[in-house]
Design a protein around this motif. Sequence first.
Motif, PDB file in Angstrom:
ATOM      1  N   THR A  45       0.828  -1.209   0.000  1.00  0.00           N
ATOM      2  CA  THR A  45       0.000   0.000   0.000  1.00  0.00           C
ATOM      3  C   THR A  45       0.859   1.255   0.000  1.00  0.00           C
ATOM      4  OG1 THR A  45      -1.725  -1.183   1.212  1.00  0.00           O
ATOM      5  CG2 THR A  45      -1.857   1.221   1.185  1.00  0.00           C
ATOM      6  N   VAL A  46       1.943   1.237   0.785  1.00  0.00           N
ATOM      7  CA  VAL A  46       2.865   2.377   0.809  1.00  0.00           C
ATOM      8  C   VAL A  46       3.453   2.596  -0.578  1.00  0.00           C
ATOM      9  CG1 VAL A  46       5.050   3.237   1.730  1.00  0.00           C
ATOM     10  CG2 VAL A  46       3.420   2.120   3.245  1.00  0.00           C
ATOM     11  N   PHE A  47       3.874   1.497  -1.242  1.00  0.00           N
ATOM     12  CA  PHE A  47       4.401   1.608  -2.612  1.00  0.00           C
ATOM     13  C   PHE A  47       3.401   2.310  -3.525  1.00  0.00           C
ATOM     14  CE2 PHE A  47       7.182  -2.450  -2.261  1.00  0.00           C
ATOM     15  CZ  PHE A  47       8.062  -1.746  -1.466  1.00  0.00           C
ATOM     16  N   GLN A  48       2.149   1.867  -3.447  1.00  0.00           N
ATOM     17  CA  GLN A  48       1.129   2.398  -4.348  1.00  0.00           C
ATOM     18  C   GLN A  48       0.838   3.862  -4.061  1.00  0.00           C
ATOM     19  OE1 GLN A  48      -1.534  -0.802  -3.364  1.00  0.00           O
ATOM     20  NE2 GLN A  48      -1.355  -1.753  -5.386  1.00  0.00           N
ATOM     21  N   HIS A  49       0.828   4.250  -2.796  1.00  0.00           N
ATOM     22  CA  HIS A  49       0.627   5.664  -2.459  1.00  0.00           C
ATOM     23  C   HIS A  49       1.776   6.515  -2.992  1.00  0.00           C
ATOM     24  CE1 HIS A  49      -2.797   6.167   0.521  1.00  0.00           C
ATOM     25  NE2 HIS A  49      -2.868   4.897   0.177  1.00  0.00           N
ATOM     26  N   ILE A  50       2.997   6.016  -2.855  1.00  0.00           N
ATOM     27  CA  ILE A  50       4.155   6.761  -3.354  1.00  0.00           C
ATOM     28  C   ILE A  50       4.081   6.899  -4.874  1.00  0.00           C
ATOM     29  CG2 ILE A  50       6.660   6.659  -3.668  1.00  0.00           C
ATOM     30  CD1 ILE A  50       6.801   5.287  -0.912  1.00  0.00           C
ATOM     31  N   ALA A  51       3.767   5.800  -5.557  1.00  0.00           N
ATOM     32  CA  ALA A  51       3.691   5.833  -7.024  1.00  0.00           C
ATOM     33  C   ALA A  51       2.610   6.786  -7.499  1.00  0.00           C
ATOM     34  CB  ALA A  51       3.436   4.421  -7.561  1.00  0.00           C
ATOM     35  N   ALA A  52       1.428   6.724  -6.873  1.00  0.00           N
ATOM     36  CA  ALA A  52       0.331   7.614  -7.272  1.00  0.00           C
ATOM     37  C   ALA A  52       0.702   9.074  -7.038  1.00  0.00           C
ATOM     38  CB  ALA A  52      -0.938   7.261  -6.501  1.00  0.00           C
ATOM     39  N   SER A  53       1.329   9.360  -5.897  1.00  0.00           N
ATOM     40  CA  SER A  53       1.720  10.738  -5.590  1.00  0.00           C
ATOM     41  C   SER A  53       2.725  11.272  -6.599  1.00  0.00           C
ATOM     42  CB  SER A  53       2.309  10.817  -4.172  1.00  0.00           C
ATOM     43  OG  SER A  53       1.338  10.498  -3.195  1.00  0.00           O
ATOM     44  N   LEU A  54       3.690  10.427  -7.008  1.00  0.00           N
ATOM     45  CA  LEU A  54       4.705  10.891  -7.967  1.00  0.00           C
ATOM     46  C   LEU A  54       4.132  11.066  -9.366  1.00  0.00           C
ATOM     47  CD1 LEU A  54       7.784  11.537  -7.764  1.00  0.00           C
ATOM     48  CD2 LEU A  54       6.697  10.646  -5.719  1.00  0.00           C
ATOM     49  N   GLU A  62      12.741  -3.952  -5.359  1.00  0.00           N
ATOM     50  CA  GLU A  62      12.063  -2.994  -6.233  1.00  0.00           C
ATOM     51  C   GLU A  62      11.635  -1.743  -5.476  1.00  0.00           C
ATOM     52  OE1 GLU A  62       8.919  -5.092  -8.343  1.00  0.00           O
ATOM     53  OE2 GLU A  62      10.186  -5.041 -10.114  1.00  0.00           O
ATOM     54  N   GLY A  63      11.434  -1.881  -4.150  1.00  0.00           N
ATOM     55  CA  GLY A  63      11.068  -0.701  -3.373  1.00  0.00           C
ATOM     56  C   GLY A  63      12.120   0.382  -3.422  1.00  0.00           C
ATOM     57  N   SER A  64      13.381  -0.017  -3.625  1.00  0.00           N
ATOM     58  CA  SER A  64      14.453   0.974  -3.702  1.00  0.00           C
ATOM     59  C   SER A  64      14.298   1.854  -4.941  1.00  0.00           C
ATOM     60  CB  SER A  64      15.812   0.285  -3.706  1.00  0.00           C
ATOM     61  OG  SER A  64      15.988  -0.507  -4.870  1.00  0.00           O
ATOM     62  N   ARG A  65      13.671   1.323  -5.986  1.00  0.00           N
ATOM     63  CA  ARG A  65      13.439   2.119  -7.197  1.00  0.00           C
ATOM     64  C   ARG A  65      12.511   3.294  -6.901  1.00  0.00           C
ATOM     65  NH1 ARG A  65      14.468  -0.100 -12.273  1.00  0.00           N
ATOM     66  NH2 ARG A  65      15.320  -2.199 -12.275  1.00  0.00           N
ATOM     67  N   LEU A  66      11.439   3.020  -6.153  1.00  0.00           N
ATOM     68  CA  LEU A  66      10.513   4.090  -5.787  1.00  0.00           C
ATOM     69  C   LEU A  66      11.187   5.104  -4.870  1.00  0.00           C
ATOM     70  CD1 LEU A  66       7.207   2.100  -5.149  1.00  0.00           C
ATOM     71  CD2 LEU A  66       7.692   3.639  -7.050  1.00  0.00           C
ATOM     72  N   LEU A  67      11.983   4.595  -3.938  1.00  0.00           N
ATOM     73  CA  LEU A  67      12.699   5.477  -3.027  1.00  0.00           C
ATOM     74  C   LEU A  67      13.639   6.396  -3.797  1.00  0.00           C
ATOM     75  CD1 LEU A  67      13.451   6.326  -0.166  1.00  0.00           C
ATOM     76  CD2 LEU A  67      15.013   4.389  -0.062  1.00  0.00           C
ATOM     77  N   ASN A  68      14.362   5.859  -4.747  1.00  0.00           N
ATOM     78  CA  ASN A  68      15.289   6.654  -5.537  1.00  0.00           C
ATOM     79  C   ASN A  68      14.546   7.678  -6.396  1.00  0.00           C
ATOM     80  OD1 ASN A  68      18.110   7.075  -6.461  1.00  0.00           O
ATOM     81  ND2 ASN A  68      17.276   6.460  -8.434  1.00  0.00           N
ATOM     82  N   TRP A  69      13.365   7.296  -6.898  1.00  0.00           N
ATOM     83  CA  TRP A  69      12.546   8.204  -7.709  1.00  0.00           C
ATOM     84  C   TRP A  69      12.155   9.436  -6.899  1.00  0.00           C
ATOM     85  CZ3 TRP A  69       6.894   7.035  -9.592  1.00  0.00           C
ATOM     86  CH2 TRP A  69       6.575   7.878 -10.667  1.00  0.00           C
ATOM     87  N   VAL A  70      11.670   9.199  -5.682  1.00  0.00           N
ATOM     88  CA  VAL A  70      11.265  10.308  -4.822  1.00  0.00           C
ATOM     89  C   VAL A  70      12.472  11.160  -4.441  1.00  0.00           C
ATOM     90  CG1 VAL A  70      10.256  10.929  -2.597  1.00  0.00           C
ATOM     91  CG2 VAL A  70       9.268   9.052  -3.917  1.00  0.00           C
ATOM     92  N   GLU A  71      13.560  10.522  -4.082  1.00  0.00           N
ATOM     93  CA  GLU A  71      14.719  11.273  -3.619  1.00  0.00           C
ATOM     94  C   GLU A  71      15.349  12.107  -4.728  1.00  0.00           C
ATOM     95  OE1 GLU A  71      17.303   8.584  -1.568  1.00  0.00           O
ATOM     96  OE2 GLU A  71      16.075   8.649   0.243  1.00  0.00           O
ATOM     97  N   TYR A  72      15.300  11.618  -5.960  1.00  0.00           N
ATOM     98  CA  TYR A  72      15.783  12.423  -7.082  1.00  0.00           C
ATOM     99  C   TYR A  72      15.007  13.740  -7.159  1.00  0.00           C
ATOM    100  CZ  TYR A  72      16.100  13.843 -12.030  1.00  0.00           C
ATOM    101  OH  TYR A  72      16.249  14.546 -13.199  1.00  0.00           O
TER     102      TYR A  72
END
Length: 408
Positions: free
Chosen positions: A117-126, A167-177
């Motif tokens: 769920t956290v992954f999906q919230h992050i992806a939707a927000s980005l 794969e969660g690290s990909r989302l983390l890197n996306w946000v941090e960029y």
Amino acid sequence: MGFGSGTGYVLQRLDPSMAISWFPTSLGYEDRELIDHFMCTASCTLAIFEPNKNDFLGLLLRLALSDSSPSSVAVLQSALALSSFYRHGLQASVFRFKAHALRALVTSSKHCMEGPTVFQHIAASLILCHLEMLGIPNTLSLWFCHLSEAKTLIDNAGLNSQIFQGEGSRLLNWVEYHMVMSRFSHRHWYLSGESTRGVRTFAPVDQESCHSRKVNATSHCSHELLRHLYNMFDMIRRPTDSLYHSDEYENSLRCLENKISNVVPLPPQGISDIQYDVSTGWVATMDLWKLAALIYLKRASRNFSGISPQIDAMVEKAHVLLDDLETFNQAFPLLIIGCEARKDEQRMRILGHVERAMRTSNLRSLHGLRIILQQIWVQDDLAVDYQLDYLKKLDAIISSYQIMPSYV
């Protein structure tokens, strides 16, 4: 690796490898068509700091289509909004999909927030963040508020949480960029709250708290160069700062310059030999980021606006790299390199690179970049017998925008 051979390197061509027949039957024909369009084109302009966008696209689609939960629906609806914008322009459907995504996020947040769920919230927000960057008319920097929400989710879960492995690290890197690059925008646009004071009464969110938020340090997932950029934007002091002339500041600048200079751009792991262009293009891209970081560090850390043979050499190397890349649509390096253009020939050269980037991306930052560069060049031309203050020049141009620009 040799450059200047005239060979154009393709950073990434997306190959829609997933057949539309496997899409959930609950999707209507028009939605299936938009998702297909998202796979083929819309995702090409998602600002992602990694070479293999195909793998990242697969992750987003799995999050969007995994089930019928509100969090999954939020990713799907945000992807549909982005795709609809690319396919049909700013029509009512874009706002409808966006509203559905926001409602799904609110519904989902009322329940337990676990790993998927956290992954999906992050992806939707980005994805919503990117949608706002495309030029949806408003008077607020809503893209930054969506980004801040994604970062809050990461901070609450903990940077070292097991959910951000794999794969969660990909989302983390996306946000941090995005968060690292927003620090550059913040430095030159958000000046003691003045940029939002005039529109505060219209804000549906507490925008000032978004802008004043302290960005936590980058994590081990981030690229080495991103970590140095984070430290650079955090470290550089203005001439009015009491530590500006201290030995400690000088030593820290020298140390950071050495770290950036010693970054060795490496080809990405997991890229096959037949993807040689992707691998070579990624190395060239990292070289461009490295050069832009060094130029900005030398200029901004000492507010230096004069002529420098060392900077001139870096700029020329950057142009050789840009000539060899088929497309390069990341705004920060283009801005920093473009600020160094003094002659018409140099300016036409950088505008050519910006125009090529605009053919593959509708990000507002790229469309506004040409205007920003032209404004900077006008100021340079007017300064006949003196050098303009480097920091004040960037402050004046970037802070003139009502909405904080993004330079991803």
